[in-house]
Write an enzyme that holds these catalytic residues in place. Structure first.
Site, short mmCIF file in Angstrom:
data_model
loop_
_atom_site.label_atom_id
_atom_site.label_comp_id
_atom_site.label_asym_id
_atom_site.label_seq_id
_atom_site.Cartn_x
_atom_site.Cartn_y
_atom_site.Cartn_z
N ASP A 122 -9.84 0.12 -4.26
CA ASP A 122 -8.78 0.30 -3.38
C ASP A 122 -8.27 1.82 -3.74
O ASP A 122 -8.87 2.63 -3.85
CB ASP A 122 -7.75 -0.82 -3.38
CG ASP A 122 -6.99 -1.07 -2.05
OD1 ASP A 122 -6.64 -0.12 -1.39
OD2 ASP A 122 -6.39 -2.28 -1.80
N GLU A 173 0.79 -1.22 -0.16
CA GLU A 173 0.13 -0.07 -0.05
C GLU A 173 0.86 1.20 0.09
O GLU A 173 2.03 1.11 0.02
CB GLU A 173 -0.82 -0.04 1.29
CG GLU A 173 -2.13 -0.87 1.00
CD GLU A 173 -3.19 -0.54 0.30
OE1 GLU A 173 -3.04 0.58 -0.27
OE2 GLU A 173 -4.27 -1.44 0.06
#
Length: 306
Positions: A216, A19
């Site tokens: 996302d 991430e």
């Protein structure tokens, strides 16, 4: 709208959950995190060298700052000012109320220099194993140069995700992964409450109900198109400013997680990914991938900490 694109795996690191992609132009380097292994990585675009650092909590998001060589790091519970060259870590002071039942998630700095960050029900155990998320405890908040400046702007998220600003900086785009929805809200850096936090207009739906995976992290290009990673969907979608689906870009792995434009011309889209929840044949799962694009992206904003 499906198109063939040539991807390059630039960092086959096998992250549990990659991430926080952040391009740092001064270093010509990409930073990103591994949430479930409590790691932070750096890839030098000049020589391909990868360096990693370990933290005591999930590392979830990153931002440039107005201090040379210093980054803002969001852990699951708090924020740090971090100097990669020396590994100096200075507590910012901001804490997420409710930790460890909830944790910070996606975060990026805005045009006004505050750090905007979402939260979610904590799905990462102390040993890095994962459990189900869910609920609606997530919030969208912003934080200034000290802990007392924290302001909650939106509530009721399953997983607060995706943070990017339109090229004219008049709209903030954000999302709720569990609701399968991206929102936008009017935004003005000169709108301010008494604590200095930017004020958002009422949120409205930009993109919802797409059938491949869940939304996302995202990045935005110079034309105002949003590039959204579809976790579990094996693709990245490009969304027009009016919310129309522009194209579907097949990804080389099942769980792309977030993305950032970088490179000398900002025409390289870097995409992180997650190994969790993938099949054994997804051999590059958890790697970082690069895709050349025709339209350049926009540089990230810096956190104003001085």
């Amino acid at each position: 709208m499906n198109e063939e694109h040539r991807w390059e795996c630039v960092a086959p690191v096998g992250s549990g959950c990659g991430e926080g992609a952040l391009w740092v132009e001064a270093e010509q380097a990409l930073y990103w995190t591994d949430v479930t292994r409590f790691l932070l990585h750096r890839l030098s675009a000049r020589d391909g060298c990868i360096k990693s650092w370990f933290f005591e909590e999930p590392v979830v998001a990153l931002s440039r700052t107005d201090r040379a060589g210093c980054l803002l790091v969001a852990l699951g519970s708090r924020l740090l000012l971090w100097t990669p060259a020396t590994d100096e870590r200075v507590d910012h002071g901001a804490r997420l109320r409710g930790w460890p039942q909830v944790r910070f998630n996606e975060g990026r700095s805005g045009p006004e220099g505050r750090f905007w960050v979402g939260s979610m029900r904590n799905n990462v155990n102390p040993d890095g194993t994962v459990r189900d998320a869910g609920g609606s405890e997530g919030v969208l908040m912003s934080v200034g140069r000290d802990a007392h400046s924290a302001t909650v702007h939106q509530t009721g998220f399953g997983i607060a995700n995706t943070l990017c600003w339109t090229p004219d900086q008049r709209c903030l785009i954000f999302g709720d992964t569990l609701a399968n929805t991206l929102y936008c809200a009017d935004y003005r850096a000169d709108w301010a409450d008494q604590d200095g936090g930017g004020v958002l207009g009422q949120r409205r739906i930009l993109f919802t109900g797409f059938g491949r995976g869940l939304p996302d992290g995202s990045a935005i290009d110079a034309q105002g198109f949003v590039w959204n990673c579809r976790f579990g969907g094996g693709c990245v979608v490009r969304i027009a400013p009016d919310g129309a689906l522009d194209r579907i870009i097949e990804a080389p792995t099942h769980n792309p997680t977030t993305c950032a434009f970088g490179g000398p011309d900002y025409r390289t889209l870097y995409v992180t990914s997650a190994r969790i929840g993938t099949a054994a044949g997804d051999r590059l799962a958890g790697g970082v991938f690069a895709l050349r694009t025709e339209v350049p992206g926009l540089p990230s904003f810096a956190f104003q900490c001085a």
